[in-house]
Design a protein around this motif. Structure first.
Motif, PDB file in Angstrom:
ATOM      1  N   GLU A 101      12.737  -5.584   6.391  1.00 45.70           N
ATOM      2  CA  GLU A 101      13.379  -4.945   5.251  1.00 45.70           C
ATOM      3  C   GLU A 101      12.926  -5.629   3.963  1.00 45.70           C
ATOM      4  OE1 GLU A 101      17.575  -4.579   5.480  1.00 45.70           O
ATOM      5  OE2 GLU A 101      17.574  -3.984   7.600  1.00 45.70           O
ATOM      6  N   LYS A 144      13.728  -6.349   0.411  1.00 49.90           N
ATOM      7  CA  LYS A 144      14.842  -6.290  -0.537  1.00 49.90           C
ATOM      8  C   LYS A 144      14.572  -7.083  -1.813  1.00 49.90           C
ATOM      9  CE  LYS A 144      18.405  -5.709   3.030  1.00 49.90           C
ATOM     10  NZ  LYS A 144      19.654  -6.272   3.624  1.00 49.90           N
ATOM     11  N   ASP A 201      10.443 -11.067  -0.320  1.00 48.56           N
ATOM     12  CA  ASP A 201      10.174 -10.232   0.854  1.00 48.56           C
ATOM     13  C   ASP A 201       8.889  -9.437   0.655  1.00 48.56           C
ATOM     14  OD1 ASP A 201      12.527 -11.065   2.051  1.00 48.56           O
ATOM     15  OD2 ASP A 201      13.689  -9.384   1.258  1.00 48.56           O
TER      16      ASP A 201
END
Length: 444
Positions: free
Chosen positions: A231, A233, A237
Motif C-alpha cells: 500500500e 500511503k 512508501d
C-alpha cells in the motif's frame, strides 16, 4: 555397496567434521605447533605474527561476502526466477530433467558460485513441480554439481580473481596475474568444458529405472504465494517501491562497466568488478529498492561464516609467512616434486586439504605462501600454479556437505540421500582432472 560406502562416509563427515569456524581454530593450533617445531620464532613471537596478520584479509573477506550476497540477490530476482521456471518446463522425460539440472547448475556456478547456491535450489523446486518420475536424490545431487566441481574455474573463482586484483595480499611475491592467463586460459576453459559435458552425460546415464525411482515429497509441489502488493500511503512508501531509484543506479553502473571493460579488456576483470557487475544486475532486476533491500537482508544471513572465519585464516597466514614456516614447507614440496610433477602433487594436496577446509578463499591464505615459493624454486609458472590450486580446491567438493547446506535446506533432504550419486561423480571427476594435471606441464 556404493550406497553403504556413501552412507558411511556421510555419517563420518556429519559426526566428526566440526563447524567451519571450529576448523579454523583447530588449524590455528596446528600451525602454532608446526611453527614452534620447524619455524624460527618462539611462542610469544608467534602470537605477534598471528595478531599482525589477523586483518590482512579484511578486503578479501569483504569481496567473498559480496560474491555470496550479489549471487543471492540476483538469483532471487523476478527475471531469473522466471527464466528458471521456463527452463524447468523444457525437458520431455526424467533423463532430460536431471541432465538439464546438472547443466544449469554448472553454468550458473561458472558465472557466479553464489548465484549457483541459491539458483540451483530454486531450480530444483521448479523442476519438481513441472516434471514427474524424476529421481529426487539424483536431481538434488545434479543441482550440487556447480558447487561440487565447476565454480573455481569460472568468473567468481576466488584465487584467480584475487591474484588479478591489484594490492592483493600476495602481490609482492606474485605480482598481478590477469584472468586471461588463468580463468580464460585454453587449458582451464577446455577442462571446464570437458567436465560440463561428462558430468551432464553421467547424470543422464545414472537415472534409475521407473520402478527404482524415488520421487520428491509432494509438499515441495506446492506453489509459493506471491507477496501482497504494498500500500502506497506516504512518500517513503512511494520511493521504496518506485523503479526510478534502481534504474538510476543501474544506468550509471552499466556505463562504468562499459568503460572499464572496453578500455581494460581482461585486465578489467577483478574480484571488485565481478562483484560490481552482479550488484548492478541485482539492483536492475529487482526493479524497486524494497525488493532489492529485502533480498540483501536475506543474503546477509549466508555471509556470517566468511566474516568470522577469514581473520583466523589471516592469522595463520601471518604465522606461516613471518615465522619461516613458509620456506620450510616450500622446501618440502621442492624436495618431493619436479617442474613436471608439481601440478599433480599440488592438485592432490589441495584436494585432500579441501575436504577438511572447504573454503577456497581462506584456504588460499594458508597454502599460498609456501606453494608459491615452491613453484618459484622449481620454475613452475605462477599462472599454472593458480589454475592447479583452483581445481585442486574443488576436487573433493562434491562429496563434502559444507556448501550443500543451503541447497539441502531448500530441497528438504539430507546429504546422505545424495551421497551415493556424489561418489560416482567424484570418481569420474578425479580420474579426468588427475589426468589433466599430469599432462598440464606439456599442454599449458
Amino acid at each position: 555397496m556404493l550406497q553403504r560406502i556413501a552412507t558411511a562416509l556421510t555419517r563420518w563427515t556429519m559426526r566428526y567434521i566440526p563447524d567451519a569456524w571450529i576448523i579454523a581454530v583447530i588449524l590455528t593450533v596446528i600451525v602454532f605447533i608446526l611453527a614452534l617445531i620447524f619455524g624460527q620464532h618462539n611462542l610469544y613471537q608467534l602470537i605477534q605474527d598471528w595478531g599482525n596478520g589477523f586483518w590482512v584479509l579484511h578486503s578479501f573477506a569483504m569481496q567473498m561476502a559480496l560474491i555470496i550476497m550479489t549471487g543471492y540477490i540476483l538469483s532471487t530476482s523476478r527475471p531469473l526466477r522466471a527464466a528458471l521456471n521456463w527452463l524447468a518446463g523444457l525437458p520431455k522425460n526424467p533423463v532430460q530433467s536431471v541432465g538439464l539440472m546438472a547443466f544449469v547448475s554448472m553454468v550458473l556456478a561458472w558465472i557466479n558460485w553464489g548465484l549457483s547456491i541459491v539458483g540451483s535450489a530454486v531450480f530444483v523446486r521448479y523442476m519438481v513441480r513441472k516434471q514427474r518420475g524424476v529421481d529426487y536424490g539424483l536431481l538434488v545431487c545434479a543441482a550440487y554439481l556447480g558447487l561440487g566441481g565447476m565454480w573455481h574455474s569460472g568468473l567468481s573463482a576466488s584465487a584467480p580473481l584475487l591474484v588479478a586484483t591489484p594490492k592483493h595480499f600476495m602481490e609482492k611475491e606474485m605480482g598481478v596475474i590477469s584472468v586471461g592467463e588463468t580463468i580464460f586460459s585454453p587449458f582451464n576453459l577446455i577442462l571446464a568444458f570437458i567436465v560440463l559435458v561428462v558430468w551432464t552425460f553421467l547424470a543422464m546415464k545414472m537415472h534409475p529405472r521407473p520402478e527404482d525411482t524415488v520421487e520428491a515429497d509432494p509438499s515441495l509441489l506446492k506453489e509459493e504465494p506471491e507477496p501482497p502488493k504494498p500500500e502506497i500511503k506516504t512518500f517513503a512508501d512511494w520511493i521504496a517501491h518506485t523503479p526510478w531509484v534502481n534504474l538510476f543506479v543501474a544506468a550509471i553502473g552499466l556505463v562504468w562497466l562499459f568503460w572499464n571493460f572496453s578500455t581494460k579488456g581482461f585486465r578489467g576483470i577483478t574480484l571488485d568488478t565481478v562483484n560490481f557487475t552482479f550488484l548492478i544486475l541485482g539492483i536492475l532486476f529487482h526493479w524497486t529498492p524494497a525488493s532489492f533491500c529485502r533480498a540483501a537482508m536475506e543474503a546477509a544471513t549466508y555471509v556470517w561464516g566468511v566474516i568470522i572465519q577469514f581473520p583466523f585464516y589471516a592469522g595463520m597466514f601471518g604465522i606461516i609467512k613471518d615465522s619461516g614456516l613458509a620456506e620450510v614447507f616450500a622446501n618440502w614440496f621442492t624436495a618431493i616434486a619436479s617442474a613436471k610433477t608439481f601440478p599433480v602433487i599440488i592438485y592432490w594436496y589441495s584436494g585432500i586439504l579441501n575436504y577438511f577446509v572447504p573454503s577456497g578463499g581462506s584456504k588460499w591464505a594458508i597454502e599460498a605462501p609456501y606453494i608459491v615459493q615452491a613453484a618459484k624454486n622449481l620454475g613452475v609458472p605462477l599462472n599454472q600454479l593458480v589454475v592447479t590450486y583452483a581445481w585442486g580446491d574443488m576436487m573433493t567438493d562434491v562429496i563434502q556437505p559444507f556448501w550443500a547446506i543451503p541447497l539441502l535446506g531448500v530441497a528438504r533432504t539430507e546429504f546422505r540421500n545424495i551421497m551415493g550419486y556424489a561418489i560416482v561423480f567424484f570418481i569420474v571427476y578425479f580420474v579426468i582432472t588427475t589426468l589433466a594435471f599430469v599432462l598440464m606441464p606439456y599442454l599449458f
